[in-house]
Design an enzyme around this catalytic site. Structure first.
Site, short mmCIF file in Angstrom:
data_model
loop_
_atom_site.label_atom_id
_atom_site.label_comp_id
_atom_site.label_asym_id
_atom_site.label_seq_id
_atom_site.Cartn_x
_atom_site.Cartn_y
_atom_site.Cartn_z
N GLY A 18 0.87 -1.29 0.23
CA GLY A 18 -0.10 -0.16 0.11
C GLY A 18 1.19 1.41 0.04
O GLY A 18 0.45 1.92 0.86
N GLU A 172 7.97 9.34 -14.86
CA GLU A 172 7.72 8.15 -15.18
C GLU A 172 7.19 7.03 -15.97
O GLU A 172 6.44 6.10 -15.71
CB GLU A 172 5.59 8.42 -13.86
CG GLU A 172 5.51 9.16 -12.89
CD GLU A 172 5.87 8.54 -11.55
OE1 GLU A 172 5.32 6.92 -11.94
OE2 GLU A 172 6.39 9.00 -11.00
N HIS A 246 -1.39 7.08 -13.55
CA HIS A 246 -0.63 7.17 -14.70
C HIS A 246 -2.26 6.93 -16.21
O HIS A 246 -2.41 7.19 -15.87
CB HIS A 246 -0.22 6.10 -14.88
CG HIS A 246 2.07 5.79 -14.61
ND1 HIS A 246 1.77 4.73 -13.30
CD2 HIS A 246 2.02 6.50 -13.91
CE1 HIS A 246 2.95 4.49 -12.53
NE2 HIS A 246 3.44 6.36 -12.56
N CYS A 364 0.97 -2.24 -17.63
CA CYS A 364 1.44 -1.46 -17.01
C CYS A 364 3.05 -2.88 -16.55
O CYS A 364 4.28 -2.31 -16.37
CB CYS A 364 1.13 -1.95 -15.53
SG CYS A 364 0.44 -0.23 -14.94
#
Length: 440
Positions: A18, A172, A246, A364
């Site tokens: 988390g 990122e 994202h 991802c």
């Protein structure tokens, strides 16, 4: 030029820490037991499936976790066992941060530009500094080492250092980058951003915007892209606040096709108009509205965090997480994409739940790299997918990965030893050389 999907192998310390504000799945599963062996095998199964479709597939290795290098930099001294024991006792949150297996999401590993688009005719790769989240920022150094080992031939490849690791140039990676192209037109690069270091722009109010405009602009310069072929769309603040930390949570593109949610970008209609002008009549886009697909369902089911793949026959297929099939609004949207006048002719749903529970779907887990046959031949590492490599990696996972990992297990020094043993063997399987700090 062929696209290769470099998927990240899930690491042995895959856990639900988390650690990422704004990543709703990560927050909702915090503290639950994880299943590293299943997670890694699910990732390998996705690679097998994509390769079987006739799409280029390769693999990137995980990083050593817990990062003893990072813990020592934070003041923990002694033997490996003493470092872990002391961190667990004095700063357990730092042990969790340095134990994350988040490098498996290789969409964040780097941003890549193909040789067809760059001024010097080389493939350019820039590792992301991931400076907004500490547990991810510590990935950049090893990512740089791994990419330099794989893309080592400087005749064909330019592997840059990460951007300066400050908030001004927060980067990122490819999770905020999309390359689009149509026959007869130059490739167009979308380098999205959520905030600006120097300009006054409206940002999200609930969750942090991670990528800066200035980082995206620097990437375009580093990669020697033609300014006329680069667009810098702003991520929609409302989309970020809905959990789209994202761009690839609410948009995905491939060649002449783009599918997106209306909350992916500020002024998406204006963006699409510019893309039609630059890419011509072959360009296709499908937009999901909030009424058709509520943002909460898009973030929960991740239909946009799918892979859109060009098949050998020229049509496209979507590889989506199984959660998209289980969520009616997401499934119906993907069915509409296939039914409309788009190159997409099929949707395949795969089980990557172990990754999804941490906020990472099929997109991802992969980094797209476009290579000519000559460039492909210049890579000597054994990272390209074959059935034999699959069997070797599956056996490696079964030998070295724990079936279940609970939060307290991160405090076990034996886990670090297991991970280093596994990764040392993996570098031999992949013919990477000594890419990890513990090997030097």
């Amino acid at each position: 030029m062929r696209e290769y999907n470099f998927d990240g192998l899930v690491g042995p310390t895959h856990n639900y820490g988390g650690l990422s504000p704004g990543n709703l799945a990560s927050q909702s599963h915090v503290g639950e037991p994880s299943h590293p062996r299943d997670a890694a095998l699910q990732g390998l199964e996705k690679m097998r499936f994509v390769s079987a479709l006739g799409v280029g597939q390769a693999v990137l290795p995980p990083q050593p976790r817990p990062s003893l290098h990072a813990l020592r930099a934070l003041g923990f001294t002694g033997s490996d066992e003493e470092v872990i024991t002391r961190a667990a006792r004095e700063a357990e949150h730092l042990l969790r941060l340095t134990s994350s297996a988040s490098s498996m999401w290789t969409a964040n590993a780097a941003t890549v530009a193909p040789s067809a688009d760059t001024a010097d005719g080389r493939v350019h790769l820039t590792p992301a500094n991931l400076s907004q989240m500490y547990h991810r920022a510590i990935e950049a150094e090893t990512t740089h080492s791994v990419l330099r080992a794989i893309f080592s031939n400087e005749k064909y490849f330019a592997v840059h250092a990460p951007l300066p690791g400050s908030g001004h140039f927060a980067d990122e990676g490819a999770a905020n980058h999309t390359r689009l192209a149509t026959p007869g037109h130059a490739g167009v690069h979308l380098l999205a951003w959520g905030r600006s270091a120097w300009q006054d722009v409206q940002g999200p109010s609930r969750f942090p915007a991670r990528q800066t405009l200035e980082a995206s602009q620097a990437l375009a310069r580093l990669h020697q892209l033609d300014a006329k072929s680069v667009l810098f769309p702003q991520q929609h603040p409302e989309g970020i606040d809905a959990g789209a930390f994202h761009t690839d949570v609410l948009a995905v593109g491939n060649e002449r096709f783009l599918m997106l949610h209306e909350l992916a970008f500020v002024d998406h209609a204006g963006l699409l108009a510019v893309l039609r002008e630059k890419l011509g009549q072959d360009f296709r886009a499908v937009v999901a509205t909030k009424a058709e697909l509520p943002a909460k369902d898009a973030v929960k089911a991740y239909p946009f965090n799918s892979q859109v793949l060009t098949l050998p026959d020229g049509t496209m297929a979507i590889v989506a997480p199984i959660e998209s099939r289980e969520t009616p609004a997401a499934r119906q949207f993907l069915e509409r994409v296939v039914a409309e006048d788009t190159p997409v002719k099929a949707v395949h749903y795969l089980d990557v739940r172990q990754s999804m529970n941490n906020g990472g779907g099929p997109a991802c887990l992969r980094q797209r790299v476009w290579l000519t046959d000559e460039e492909r031949g210049a890579i000597k590492a054994d990272v390209f997918y074959t059935p034999a490599l699959h069997d070797s990696l599956a056996g490696w996972v079964r030998r070295h990965y724990r079936e279940v990992l609970r939060p307290k297990d991160l405090q076990d020094p034996q886990l670090a030893r297991e991970t280093m043993t596994a990764l040392d063997e993996l570098t031999r399987i992949l013919n990477l050389g000594s890419v990890y700090d513990f090997q030097r």
